[in-house]
Design an enzyme around this catalytic site. Sequence first.
Site, PDB file in Angstrom:
ATOM      1  N   GLU A  68     -14.411 -54.670  56.429  1.00  0.00           N
ATOM      2  CA  GLU A  68     -13.866 -53.471  57.077  1.00  0.00           C
ATOM      3  C   GLU A  68     -14.160 -53.481  58.570  1.00  0.00           C
ATOM      4  OE1 GLU A  68     -14.933 -48.821  57.410  1.00  0.00           O
ATOM      5  OE2 GLU A  68     -14.845 -49.563  55.347  1.00  0.00           O
ATOM      6  N   HIS A  75     -10.397 -52.727  52.084  1.00  0.00           N
ATOM      7  CA  HIS A  75     -11.174 -52.851  53.321  1.00  0.00           C
ATOM      8  C   HIS A  75     -10.299 -52.950  54.564  1.00  0.00           C
ATOM      9  CE1 HIS A  75     -14.090 -54.708  50.336  1.00  0.00           C
ATOM     10  NE2 HIS A  75     -14.767 -53.701  50.831  1.00  0.00           N
TER      11      HIS A  75
END
EC number: 1.17.7.4
Length: 324
Positions: free
Chosen positions: A127, A75
Amino acid sequence: MKINLDRTSSGFCIGVQGTIHVAEEKLAAKETLFSLGDVVHNEVEVKRLENLGLTTIDEAVFKELQNTSVLIRAHGEPPETYATAERNKLDITDTTCPVVSKLQRTARLLCQLGYQVIIYGKHTHPEVIGINGHCSNRAVIIKHADLSDPEELKTLDTTIKTALISQTTMDVPGFYELKTNLEKRFAESDETAGKPWTAIRDIDITAAMTGIGTMPRTVFKDTICRQVSSRNKKLHDFALANSCVIFVAGRKSSNGQVLFGICRSANPRSYFIEDIEDLEDSWFRDNEGSPVESIGICGATSTPMWLLEKVAEFIDGRFNHRDA
């Protein structure tokens, strides 16, 4: 009862594959290894790796660590994470997905060019937190493509240069719906901003950074991972082709929720599970109580293939052998 296991559009994406491979190698070498957050959004896989020696930590614990190894998952992380690691003399194993790394760079450069950056994504997704960090935490994050949440729009300024990008695992139709709605919203405050937003490429950003080119006031860059989004049509067709569908994913998986929704829209007899304990016998019977003709087993980009195989073997052993 035929059991069909989807091996073409289910299982780890390339980014997650890389992270898991690196983690396994280090753990096999008996190295001490901490993961900042769940290494993947699948509790079953996380537990497997923790049984091999991986320790999952949160940000508070991370800030107190000294002189040890920490894994950065696919991520990605914001810049301040790396600054903390340097201060604390931590050995960082960075397995940020290349697609995410590229997106972080895009967000950073757009900010440097003076653009207000809008991220189509989920506010608390790691993310998105990482991407926002590359925008000095000033990005406007919008999850609802229809602009229905006024809280998301509080900091949106429709009078300045603006660029729209996306979390890599969001849905493509939603991204373009958001773009259209933003075009309308901007047109309400300034007629000159009412024309369609301009798609930009990496070369356009580079040219603007070096001063040999310019970009329009309102732009967008479709940063959704095509390896992820290309699974949508395949899973839709897979769900249609089976009497019922068992979708395997972690509850925290953003991609899992999107893909399960696609399966459910194609086949109402689609069921979400994390592991075999969630299975219910009634799912595998038709309205007359007879076994269904076929069962499709599929999963998210964060679902390991070994888990899908485990589910398939369990269903085969429990229902086919029992009904024989």
